[in-house]
Design a protein around this motif. Structure first.
Motif, PDB file in Angstrom:
ATOM      1  N   ARG A   1      49.639 -20.330 -12.349  1.00  0.00           N
ATOM      2  CA  ARG A   1      48.688 -20.364 -13.468  1.00  0.00           C
ATOM      3  C   ARG A   1      48.777 -19.095 -14.307  1.00  0.00           C
ATOM      4  O   ARG A   1      48.702 -19.158 -15.540  1.00  0.00           O
ATOM      5  CB  ARG A   1      47.267 -20.534 -12.929  1.00  0.00           C
ATOM      6  CG  ARG A   1      46.994 -21.905 -12.318  1.00  0.00           C
ATOM      7  CD  ARG A   1      45.511 -22.092 -12.057  1.00  0.00           C
ATOM      8  NE  ARG A   1      45.206 -23.363 -11.407  1.00  0.00           N
ATOM      9  CZ  ARG A   1      43.993 -23.820 -11.193  1.00  0.00           C
ATOM     10  NH1 ARG A   1      42.932 -23.107 -11.588  1.00  0.00           N
ATOM     11  NH2 ARG A   1      43.783 -24.976 -10.597  1.00  0.00           N
ATOM     12  N   LEU A   2      48.937 -17.951 -13.617  1.00  0.00           N
ATOM     13  CA  LEU A   2      49.061 -16.698 -14.367  1.00  0.00           C
ATOM     14  C   LEU A   2      50.323 -16.706 -15.223  1.00  0.00           C
ATOM     15  O   LEU A   2      50.289 -16.272 -16.388  1.00  0.00           O
ATOM     16  CB  LEU A   2      49.087 -15.516 -13.389  1.00  0.00           C
ATOM     17  CG  LEU A   2      49.243 -14.135 -14.030  1.00  0.00           C
ATOM     18  CD1 LEU A   2      48.082 -13.851 -14.983  1.00  0.00           C
ATOM     19  CD2 LEU A   2      49.340 -13.061 -12.960  1.00  0.00           C
TER      20      LEU A   2
ATOM     21  N   LEU B   1      52.757 -16.869 -20.406  1.00  0.00           N
ATOM     22  CA  LEU B   1      53.687 -17.483 -21.351  1.00  0.00           C
ATOM     23  C   LEU B   1      52.950 -17.990 -22.586  1.00  0.00           C
ATOM     24  O   LEU B   1      53.393 -17.777 -23.727  1.00  0.00           O
ATOM     25  CB  LEU B   1      54.433 -18.625 -20.665  1.00  0.00           C
ATOM     26  CG  LEU B   1      55.445 -19.385 -21.525  1.00  0.00           C
ATOM     27  CD1 LEU B   1      56.527 -18.440 -22.032  1.00  0.00           C
ATOM     28  CD2 LEU B   1      56.068 -20.531 -20.739  1.00  0.00           C
ATOM     29  N   LEU B   2      51.814 -18.645 -22.352  1.00  0.00           N
ATOM     30  CA  LEU B   2      51.021 -19.135 -23.482  1.00  0.00           C
ATOM     31  C   LEU B   2      50.483 -17.970 -24.316  1.00  0.00           C
ATOM     32  O   LEU B   2      50.469 -18.034 -25.547  1.00  0.00           O
ATOM     33  CB  LEU B   2      49.868 -20.001 -22.973  1.00  0.00           C
ATOM     34  CG  LEU B   2      50.245 -21.354 -22.362  1.00  0.00           C
ATOM     35  CD1 LEU B   2      49.048 -21.997 -21.686  1.00  0.00           C
ATOM     36  CD2 LEU B   2      50.818 -22.288 -23.426  1.00  0.00           C
TER      37      LEU B   2
ATOM     38  N   SER C   1      44.933 -10.779 -22.733  1.00  0.00           N
ATOM     39  CA  SER C   1      44.777  -9.591 -21.883  1.00  0.00           C
ATOM     40  C   SER C   1      45.471  -9.765 -20.542  1.00  0.00           C
ATOM     41  O   SER C   1      45.685  -8.784 -19.819  1.00  0.00           O
ATOM     42  CB  SER C   1      43.294  -9.299 -21.654  1.00  0.00           C
ATOM     43  OG  SER C   1      42.659 -10.381 -20.989  1.00  0.00           O
ATOM     44  N   LEU C   2      45.820 -10.997 -20.179  1.00  0.00           N
ATOM     45  CA  LEU C   2      46.482 -11.248 -18.899  1.00  0.00           C
ATOM     46  C   LEU C   2      47.982 -11.041 -18.963  1.00  0.00           C
ATOM     47  O   LEU C   2      48.660 -11.086 -17.924  1.00  0.00           O
ATOM     48  CB  LEU C   2      46.204 -12.694 -18.444  1.00  0.00           C
ATOM     49  CG  LEU C   2      44.741 -13.057 -18.175  1.00  0.00           C
ATOM     50  CD1 LEU C   2      44.627 -14.546 -17.863  1.00  0.00           C
ATOM     51  CD2 LEU C   2      44.183 -12.241 -17.028  1.00  0.00           C
ATOM     52  N   ILE C   3      48.535 -10.803 -20.146  1.00  0.00           N
ATOM     53  CA  ILE C   3      49.990 -10.706 -20.282  1.00  0.00           C
ATOM     54  C   ILE C   3      50.540  -9.551 -19.463  1.00  0.00           C
ATOM     55  O   ILE C   3      51.580  -9.672 -18.803  1.00  0.00           O
ATOM     56  CB  ILE C   3      50.373 -10.556 -21.771  1.00  0.00           C
ATOM     57  CG1 ILE C   3      49.993 -11.837 -22.526  1.00  0.00           C
ATOM     58  CG2 ILE C   3      51.865 -10.265 -21.926  1.00  0.00           C
ATOM     59  CD1 ILE C   3      50.245 -11.760 -24.012  1.00  0.00           C
ATOM     60  N   SER C   4      49.852  -8.432 -19.485  1.00  0.00           N
ATOM     61  CA  SER C   4      50.336  -7.241 -18.779  1.00  0.00           C
ATOM     62  C   SER C   4      49.821  -7.151 -17.348  1.00  0.00           C
ATOM     63  O   SER C   4      50.131  -6.186 -16.648  1.00  0.00           O
ATOM     64  CB  SER C   4      49.918  -5.982 -19.541  1.00  0.00           C
ATOM     65  OG  SER C   4      48.505  -5.909 -19.663  1.00  0.00           O
TER      66      SER C   4
ATOM     67  N   GLN D   1      36.446 -13.643 -12.788  1.00  0.00           N
ATOM     68  CA  GLN D   1      35.907 -14.944 -12.398  1.00  0.00           C
ATOM     69  C   GLN D   1      36.318 -16.017 -13.398  1.00  0.00           C
ATOM     70  O   GLN D   1      36.149 -15.863 -14.596  1.00  0.00           O
ATOM     71  CB  GLN D   1      34.387 -14.867 -12.295  1.00  0.00           C
ATOM     72  CG  GLN D   1      33.734 -16.158 -11.827  1.00  0.00           C
ATOM     73  CD  GLN D   1      32.244 -16.008 -11.629  1.00  0.00           C
ATOM     74  OE1 GLN D   1      31.708 -14.929 -11.843  1.00  0.00           O
ATOM     75  NE2 GLN D   1      31.578 -17.068 -11.226  1.00  0.00           N
ATOM     76  N   ALA D   2      36.904 -17.097 -12.856  1.00  0.00           N
ATOM     77  CA  ALA D   2      37.336 -18.270 -13.647  1.00  0.00           C
ATOM     78  C   ALA D   2      38.334 -17.907 -14.738  1.00  0.00           C
ATOM     79  O   ALA D   2      38.504 -18.675 -15.686  1.00  0.00           O
ATOM     80  CB  ALA D   2      36.131 -18.969 -14.250  1.00  0.00           C
ATOM     81  N   CYS D   3      39.012 -16.747 -14.593  1.00  0.00           N
ATOM     82  CA  CYS D   3      39.973 -16.367 -15.640  1.00  0.00           C
ATOM     83  C   CYS D   3      41.240 -17.214 -15.591  1.00  0.00           C
ATOM     84  O   CYS D   3      41.997 -17.250 -16.569  1.00  0.00           O
ATOM     85  CB  CYS D   3      40.320 -14.879 -15.517  1.00  0.00           C
ATOM     86  SG  CYS D   3      41.155 -14.441 -13.983  1.00  0.00           S
ATOM     87  N   LEU D   4      41.493 -17.881 -14.438  1.00  0.00           N
ATOM     88  CA  LEU D   4      42.669 -18.742 -14.311  1.00  0.00           C
ATOM     89  C   LEU D   4      42.259 -20.199 -14.116  1.00  0.00           C
ATOM     90  O   LEU D   4      42.986 -20.975 -13.492  1.00  0.00           O
ATOM     91  CB  LEU D   4      43.535 -18.284 -13.136  1.00  0.00           C
ATOM     92  CG  LEU D   4      44.111 -16.869 -13.213  1.00  0.00           C
ATOM     93  CD1 LEU D   4      44.956 -16.566 -11.986  1.00  0.00           C
ATOM     94  CD2 LEU D   4      44.943 -16.668 -14.473  1.00  0.00           C
ATOM     95  N   ALA D   5      41.119 -20.555 -14.648  1.00  0.00           N
ATOM     96  CA  ALA D   5      40.655 -21.937 -14.520  1.00  0.00           C
ATOM     97  C   ALA D   5      41.524 -22.866 -15.363  1.00  0.00           C
ATOM     98  O   ALA D   5      42.182 -22.459 -16.324  1.00  0.00           O
ATOM     99  CB  ALA D   5      39.189 -22.037 -14.957  1.00  0.00           C
ATOM    100  N   LEU D   6      41.508 -24.140 -14.978  1.00  0.00           N
ATOM    101  CA  LEU D   6      42.325 -25.122 -15.693  1.00  0.00           C
ATOM    102  C   LEU D   6      41.871 -25.303 -17.138  1.00  0.00           C
ATOM    103  O   LEU D   6      42.698 -25.553 -18.026  1.00  0.00           O
ATOM    104  CB  LEU D   6      42.277 -26.460 -14.955  1.00  0.00           C
ATOM    105  CG  LEU D   6      42.988 -26.502 -13.594  1.00  0.00           C
ATOM    106  CD1 LEU D   6      42.768 -27.859 -12.936  1.00  0.00           C
ATOM    107  CD2 LEU D   6      44.473 -26.217 -13.759  1.00  0.00           C
TER     108      LEU D   6
END
Length: 580
Positions: free
Chosen positions: A241-242, A247-248, A274-277, A286-291
């Motif tokens: 998911r990360l 990628l997105l 912010s998750l790219i790095s 919390q729930a940062c990688l939710a569907l």
């Protein structure tokens, strides 16, 4: 014995009384003898029965004593007691005394045996229960205890059972720690990916879904394996998911840059970009990688891709300009106008897949950057060589200026520049050799010719080397000619004195930094000659005419008069410094 004598005395008196009664009755002597014999037989029978009863009682007492001693011995052996029957027995004691001494000891040993049996049963019950928990059968009912061997109730055996129990308790504690650790990891991962933790735990084992902890948690190998598998699968899911969101997020940033999306619109997706790095281990929100977050990013990418398609022509041309800029920055040959016209025609035809075309252009840009990077070292050396060659050309003009040491404007600056130029010119041969070897190595590695402004660089270098050799040869001839002139001047001075001859034409040269039209730049003359080796090659064909002109101008006139000696010496010294 006294009682027995008294009984015999009573029997004698009764017998006399009986005889008196028989006499009164008139019994015959024969009858009296018969009845006395009968009485004696009856008395004998009574005594015999009493003896037999006494013997039987003695035998029973002996058996009881023997059985008691045997049981005591067995109990002492089973319990591991150090007591001895010698402490119980007394010398010359009766059987009843012996039995009375054994019974308290026997009762005490029996009590101890019951206590030991209970201890063994407690320990073995705990062991059996722990074994069932570890085996995963704790929910199947009361554990079946093994048959207790009552022949060995020693402290040694009890200690072994307690040691086994402690090992099982330690194993249970470690397993509970693993269970709690796995459950904690699963809870964290479930929170990050917004997964139902309770439902997932209940599917592994009902005890894990019991929030009230009314039942002990399963610690079986099967449960631990399932928990470890869930942790591993969740970690893998988290990683996937990360990667999807990274990628997105990268795609979003790329599309934003291409489409010049306003900053306010970009901030809505800060929780994604912010998750790219971030790495897998640092993502804890919390729930940062939710569907639904992934779906949100996908929808935005789709929307921007649709918007990008409408601006694809502009993007393709922008990429083409970037490619042309890369080419021009490293002096690579590229026909930008033709490429641009072909791209426009391809886009207008509607037959091209614009996404694929843009992707191919991105690949071309990457390859062009890699190619440009491989040329960077050589281009830096070309710049050094070009600068050194320009300084060499300036130094040639400076050395030919007869008034370079005059106190004119900017003379001290030209002098310092000349010193630096001489040092730089002396490095030109090694610079050329290094540059040539670099170019040859590059061409061998790449399997292609190194072009510089559409011309092979090695051809340019070879042409410059030839021109430089010709120039050095020209300088050498000039030095020899000057030497002859000075020798001729010395001879003339010896014959006619130092007075200048009126027949020698003399034309004063202007100081360096001035020109016939008055153009100067910072004390340095504007050199209308070709100052770079790459430009000199273009006019190398005119070099022969210049050489012929120099030869005619330097011919020794018949009426030549020597110049002043000091000036001649200074010029000779400066020429010697420049000459290789």
């Amino acid at each position: 014995m006294t009682l027995l004598r008294a009984e015999f005395t009573s029997c004698g008196s009764l017998l006399r009384e009986l005889q008196d009664l028989w006499d009164d009755i008139g019994e015959t002597d024969h009858e009296k003898d018969r009845m006395i014999l009968q009485l004696e037989q009856e008395c004998f029978d009574v005594y015999r029965r009493k003896v037999e009863q006494a013997k039987k009682h003695k035998s029973d007492l002996q058996r009881s004593v023997a059985e008691g001693e045997s049981e005591v011995s067995n109990l002492i052996s089973a319990l591991g007691e150090q007591e001895s029957l010698k402490l119980v027995r007394k010398p010359n004691s009766s059987l009843k005394e012996q039995l009375a001494a054994i019974n308290p000891l026997l009762e005490d040993l029996r009590r101890k045996k019951e206590e030991k049996i209970q201890e063994f049963l407690d320990v073995e019950s705990k062991i059996a229960k722990l074994c069932l928990e570890i085996a995963g059968s704790a929910q199947q009912g009361t554990p079946v205890l093994p048959q207790l061997d009552e022949r060995d109730l020693t402290l040694n055996r009890l200690g072994k059972l307690n040691s086994q129990l402690q090992e099982l308790l330690k194993d249970k504690s470690l397993r509970l720690q693993k269970v709690n650790s796995h459950m904690k990891a699963i809870h964290e991962l479930s929170t990050i990916m917004s997964i139902d933790f309770s439902k997932m735990m209940s599917e592994v084992h009902p005890s894990y879904g019991d929030l009230a902890n009314s039942h002990p948690k399963s610690i079986s190998n099967d449960s631990l394996a399932k928990l470890a598998g869930i942790v591993q699968s969740l970690k893998q899911e988290k990683k996937q998911r990360l990667e999807k969101l990274q990628l997105l997020g990268s795609t979003l940033i790329e599309l934003w840059n291409l489409l010049d999306t306003p900053t306010d619109e970009q901030k809505i997706f800060d929780h994604i970009t912010s998750l790219i790095s971030e790495s897998v281990n640092t993502v804890l929100g919390q729930a940062c990688l939710a569907l639904d977050v992934i779906e949100q990013a996908k929808l935005e990418v789709q929307r921007l891709n649709i918007l990008k398609a409408s601006k694809m022509k502009e993007l393709v041309l922008k990429k083409q300009s970037e490619l042309e800029q890369i080419y021009s920055s490293v002096h690579m040959d590229a026909d930008g106008d033709l490429e641009r016209q072909m791209l426009i025609g391809l886009i207008d035809s509607g037959k091209a897949d614009l996404s694929e075309l843009l992707s191919n252009m991105d690949d071309n840009i990457i390859k062009a950057k890699e190619h440009a990077l491989s040329r960077r070292d050589i281009l830096e050396k070309v710049e050094k060589w070009t600068y050194a060659s320009a300084e060499e050309s300036w130094l040639d003009d400076y050395e030919r200026d007869q008034n370079r040491y005059s106190a004119g404007r900017g003379a001290h600056k030209n002098l310092k520049r000349a010193e630096k130029a001489r040092i730089l010119v002396n490095k030109i041969p090694s610079l050329l050799e290094n540059l040539t070897s670099k170019v040859k190595a590059w061409e061998k590695e790449k399997g292609m010719t190194f072009l510089y402004n559409k011309v092979p660089l090695l051809v340019t270098l070879d042409g410059y080397i030839v021109l430089r050799q010709q120039r050095e040869e020209e300088k050498r001839r000039l030095r020899e000619q000057k030497k002859i002139q000075e020798q001729f001047a010395a001879e003339q001075e010896a014959l006619f004195g130092s007075k200048p001859s009126p027949l020698r034409p003399f034309t004063a040269r202007k100081p360096l930094g001035q020109s016939s039209n008055g153009n100067t730049v910072g004390g340095t003359p504007i050199n209308h000659r070709v100052s770079t080796p790459l430009a000199r090659q273009a006019i190398s064909s005119s070099g022969k005419e210049k050489k012929d002109h120099v030869k005619v101008g330097n011919a020794i006139p018949v009426n030549y008069v020597a110049l002043p000696k000091e000036d001649s010496l200074s010029h000779n010294n400066s020429s010697a410094i420049v000459s290789p």
